[in-house]
Design a protein around this motif. Structure first.
Motif, PDB file in Angstrom:
ATOM      1  N   GLU A  27      16.773  10.237  14.906  1.00 43.28           N
ATOM      2  CA  GLU A  27      15.735  11.101  14.637  1.00 43.28           C
ATOM      3  C   GLU A  27      14.436  10.274  14.823  1.00 43.28           C
ATOM      4  O   GLU A  27      14.384   9.265  14.272  1.00 43.28           O
ATOM      5  CB  GLU A  27      15.695  11.641  12.980  1.00 43.28           C
ATOM      6  N   ILE A  28      13.466  10.846  15.204  1.00 42.01           N
ATOM      7  CA  ILE A  28      12.213   9.772  15.708  1.00 42.01           C
ATOM      8  C   ILE A  28      10.963  10.538  15.330  1.00 42.01           C
ATOM      9  O   ILE A  28      10.893  12.036  15.286  1.00 42.01           O
ATOM     10  CB  ILE A  28      12.185   9.702  17.243  1.00 42.01           C
ATOM     11  N   GLU A  29      10.207   9.887  15.000  1.00 44.44           N
ATOM     12  CA  GLU A  29       8.366  10.446  14.893  1.00 44.44           C
ATOM     13  C   GLU A  29       7.466  10.193  16.067  1.00 44.44           C
ATOM     14  O   GLU A  29       6.644  10.612  16.229  1.00 44.44           O
ATOM     15  CB  GLU A  29       7.977   9.860  13.704  1.00 44.44           C
ATOM     16  N   THR A  30       8.024   8.904  16.715  1.00 42.06           N
ATOM     17  CA  THR A  30       7.276   8.567  17.917  1.00 42.06           C
ATOM     18  C   THR A  30       8.321   7.805  18.784  1.00 42.06           C
ATOM     19  O   THR A  30       9.417   7.688  18.502  1.00 42.06           O
ATOM     20  CB  THR A  30       6.168   7.695  17.362  1.00 42.06           C
ATOM     21  N   LEU A  31       7.776   7.662  19.976  1.00 36.61           N
ATOM     22  CA  LEU A  31       8.645   7.053  21.070  1.00 36.61           C
ATOM     23  C   LEU A  31       8.167   5.469  21.198  1.00 36.61           C
ATOM     24  O   LEU A  31       7.181   4.956  21.101  1.00 36.61           O
ATOM     25  CB  LEU A  31       8.171   7.498  22.575  1.00 36.61           C
ATOM     26  N   VAL A  66      13.636  16.435  15.651  1.00 39.10           N
ATOM     27  CA  VAL A  66      13.212  15.700  16.899  1.00 39.10           C
ATOM     28  C   VAL A  66      14.166  14.427  16.849  1.00 39.10           C
ATOM     29  O   VAL A  66      14.099  13.471  16.244  1.00 39.10           O
ATOM     30  CB  VAL A  66      11.935  15.267  17.345  1.00 39.10           C
ATOM     31  N   LEU A  67      15.283  14.476  17.930  1.00 36.94           N
ATOM     32  CA  LEU A  67      15.999  13.256  18.127  1.00 36.94           C
ATOM     33  C   LEU A  67      15.730  12.670  19.586  1.00 36.94           C
ATOM     34  O   LEU A  67      15.551  13.349  20.335  1.00 36.94           O
ATOM     35  CB  LEU A  67      17.755  14.106  18.038  1.00 36.94           C
ATOM     36  N   GLY A  68      15.437  11.211  19.448  1.00 38.37           N
ATOM     37  CA  GLY A  68      15.386  10.599  20.929  1.00 38.37           C
ATOM     38  C   GLY A  68      15.612   9.327  20.727  1.00 38.37           C
ATOM     39  O   GLY A  68      16.332   8.661  19.784  1.00 38.37           O
ATOM     40  N   PRO A  69      14.867   8.590  21.419  1.00 36.30           N
ATOM     41  CA  PRO A  69      15.095   7.071  21.693  1.00 36.30           C
ATOM     42  C   PRO A  69      14.640   6.322  20.450  1.00 36.30           C
ATOM     43  O   PRO A  69      13.377   6.567  20.252  1.00 36.30           O
ATOM     44  CB  PRO A  69      14.660   6.591  23.027  1.00 36.30           C
ATOM     45  N   ARG A  70      15.458   5.402  19.736  1.00 31.64           N
ATOM     46  CA  ARG A  70      14.782   4.397  18.850  1.00 31.64           C
ATOM     47  C   ARG A  70      15.431   3.081  19.083  1.00 31.64           C
ATOM     48  O   ARG A  70      16.536   2.911  19.712  1.00 31.64           O
ATOM     49  CB  ARG A  70      15.247   4.991  17.396  1.00 31.64           C
TER      50      ARG A  70
END
Ligand code: SF4
Ligand code: SF4
Ligand code: SF4
Ligand code: SF4
Ligand code: SF4
Lengths: 359, 275
Positions: free
Chosen positions: A39-43, A25-29
């Protein structure tokens, strides 16, 4: 179309579920002073951004928003068309492919302008010619998009027609509402999206909440400070190749290439042979290129575009005019990144307006 | 390859700190295979074996600061097939070129108890000011992988694959957040040649320009912008332009412009944008 109503907990359940299935899962960090894609585990919670030409500041919002920022310097293209990629290597006269088994990826938080950019790069890399690496990564991809509930100071997707409402091509679309205590309206555009919704569950959205989504998008549109006249732009630019304003831009432009590197649609690359000094094994490497470098236009005997003026003109005319001939669409989706991340704040919307004003 | 068939490599030093030639010794994993492929016949930093020329490849570190150096350089050029100058000193004068903008006898009096024993030139200048140079490798110090690339390229008769583009290109490829745009730091990356992998911005600090000027460096527009929008003072501008590569012409021109602006007291820095 049916809409679901999710809590932040449901969004987290989606991330957890995907990760359990082995999806990256790739998203904002929150990175060094900016929102990055990784790569993220949470937002991250409660971040925004302040943007102007040549200016970006990560800001703290006084709320619980997960998507209260707009765009940082990262683009999704870094995962589909990586900055550097080994193509093949040569060992004892044998050519060996360096292609790897693609991972399953999910992009979480894809904005309207970014979704449009991905579909443009799909045409570039999977149109008349297929780039096997790009295609294999793209085929294994889930796209979880977000309608923008605010615009940054450099956004102009409403002018290009690419946003702020997410168009076609996403698996799932989220809209974040009531940022002080957020909830999400969730729509599926594909079967994969539908099964993500089924896996998480949640109640159906009420009709009034659908109106709330449309009101949020209308407010975002009104927030946009930049306007960009797109009609007839190709003809206008081609007619203005000798316009004196190109010289004026060249007095400010550093030919540093930042604009092309952050642009989600720019696709230029160059290749070179990397020699391992010990084994002498040669690897054919591909890396991002830019029309602002001399090497980009180096042909036998010399550089075709030696001046900064000719390079800036190449970028703008390719992006906004040549692109239409090649791919039938403009190469600009109005994300504003090239405006924000230009170290000297050159704003393509202003430059084009200047060039069109006096033709 | 028989010992006598291998290209002969020599390393020479002029006014410098030795950092660049040490980059060659720093190639721990690769050095043995380099030594098999090339005959390292003159490298005082590494070995007492110092053979005379001719040499196929000469790596020349350091700038020219004495009349004696000038003569020695001419001899090296005569003895060498390919002459490659390595590092900021050899390609753009180095830190010691700060003397070019001051009175060298003042410096000598400040530093040495007996300055009368010194015999030195007024300036510190690049190798290419005196002899023909086949390739200039930038960096303070040079990057060891670029150095290996250059040595291997000349040893096998091909052109080195070294990009002349900006540090910004590497900075974005590495995924750094731009310290100029996101923090307002002074960064010379847009006018500096790539090669370091955008090291400083990766540690949240502006580029000092140690890799020298890139091709088509737009020094004036960057300095104007930093002065107009990011609080760079004239003396900061001058110091940053005259730090590592003071003899590089595009930097010299703008540094001189800063001198003039200082004298006329004008507050320059127009034509920029908000930000
Ligand atoms: S040209 Fe600029 S605004 Fe348009 S898509 Fe590229 S980066 Fe975004
Ligand atoms: S604008 Fe420049 S870098 Fe971008 S795709 Fe076109 S030629 Fe390539
Ligand atoms: S350009 Fe439009 S879609 Fe993209 S982030 Fe800005 S408002 Fe959202
Ligand atoms: S327009 Fe800005 S970002 Fe693009 S090359 Fe010129 S100075 Fe760099
Ligand atoms: S931090 Fe410096 S080198 Fe990196 S992109 Fe910004 S201006 Fe260029």
């Amino acid at each position: 179309m049916l809409m679901q109503r999710w809590t932040p907990r449901d969004v987290q359940a989606l991330i957890n579920g995907l990760r359990t299935e082995g999806v990256r899962v790739l998203g904002p960090r929150v990175g060094d002073a900016a929102i990055l894609y990784d790569e993220i585990e949470t937002l991250p919670i409660g971040y925004g951004d302040e943007q102007a030409p040549g200016h970006y500041r990560l800001t703290a919002r006084e709320d619980q928003s997960r998507f209260g920022y707009n765009l940082g310097p990262s683009t999704w293209k870094q995962f589909l068309f990586p900055p550097e990629e080994a193509i093949f290597r040569v060992q004892d006269g044998e050519f060996i492919s360096c292609r790897e088994q693609p991972e399953r990826m999910a992009f979480l938080g894809v904005r309207a302008c970014e979704l449009a950019a991905i579909s443009i790069q799909d045409q570039v890399f999977m149109g008349d010619f297929t780039d096997p690496g790009y295609a294999s990564r793209r085929e294994n991809l889930l796209l979880i998009a977000v309608n923008c509930s605010q615009a940054s100071g450099n956004c102009f997707c409403a002018s290009t027609g690419d946003g702020p409402a997410v168009g076609v091509g996403a698996d799932l679309i989220l809209t974040e509402l009531r940022p002080e205590d957020p909830y999400y309206l969730v729509e599926a555009q594909t079967e994969a999206g539908q099964s993500m919704i089924s896996a998480v569950g949640g109640p159906a959205a009420a009709p009034g909440e659908i109106d709330a989504r449309d009101e949020a998008l209308a407010a975002t549109r009104l927030q946009m400070q930049r306007e960009f006249a797109t009609e007839g732009i190709a003809e206008a630019l081609y007619a203005a190749l000798d316009h004196p304003h190109w010289d004026a831009v060249a007095e400010r432009c550093l030919a540093c290439g930042n604009c092309t590197q952050v642009c989600p649609t720019c696709f230029c690359s160059s290749t070179r042979e990397q020699v391992n000094p010990v084994s002498l094994e040669v690897t054919h490497m591909r890396r991002w290129e830019s029309c602002f470098t001399a090497d980009h236009s180096y042909l036998s005997g010399g550089v075709v575009r030696p001046s900064v003026k000719s390079r800036y003109r190449q970028w703008l005319t390719h992006k906004l005019a040549g692109w239409e001939q090649q791919f039938g669409v403009s190469g600009c989706t109005g994300c504003g990144r090239c405006v924000s991340w230009c170290p000297v704040g050159i704003d393509l919307t202003e430059e084009v307006a200047e060039i069109r004003r006096s033709v | 390859m028989a010992r006598s068939d291998r290209p002969r490599l020599a390393v020479f030093k002029f006014a410098s700190c030795d950092g660049c030639q040490l980059s060659l010794l720093d190639c721990e994993d690769e050095l043995l295979s380099i030594a098999e492929r090339l005959d390292i016949v003159h490298f005082p930093e590494a070995s007492r074996r110092m053979l005379t020329g001719p040499y196929d490849i000469a790596l020349v570190e350091g700038s020219i600061t004495t009349a004696h150096d000038r003569e020695r350089l001419t001899e090296i050029r005569e003895q060498s097939g390919f002459l490659v100058s390595i590092g900021a000193c050899a390609t753009a004068g180095g830190l010691q070129a700060m003397r070019n903008f001051a009175d060298v006898s003042d410096y000598a009096r400040t530093v040495y108890p007996h300055p009368e024993y010194l015999s030195t030139l007024e300036t510190s200048t690049p190798i290419a000011d005196y002899v023909a140079v086949d390739y200039e490798l930038h960096g303070c110090p040079v990057d060891k992988y670029q150095l290996l690339e250059v040595v291997l390229a000349f040893a096998s008769g091909r052109r080195p694959q070294i990009a002349r583009e900006s540090v910004c290109m590497e900075c974005k490829a590495r995924g750094n957040v731009c310290v100029l745009v996101a923090q307002g730091q002074h960064c010379l990356g847009p006018i500096t040649q790539a090669g370091c992998g955008a090291l400083c911005p990766a540690y949240s600090r502006g580029c000092y320009g140690c890799f020298g000027v890139k091709e088509q460096a737009q020094v004036g527009p960057l300095i104007d912008h930093l002065r107009a929008h990011h609080g760079m003072t004239l003396s900061q501008a001058r110091r940053s332009l005259r730090a590592y590569n003071p003899a590089a012409e595009p930097l010299q021109i703008i540094a001189l412009q800063c001198d003039k602006d200082d004298v006329s007291g004008s507050k320059k820095g127009s034509g920029g944008h908000d930000g």
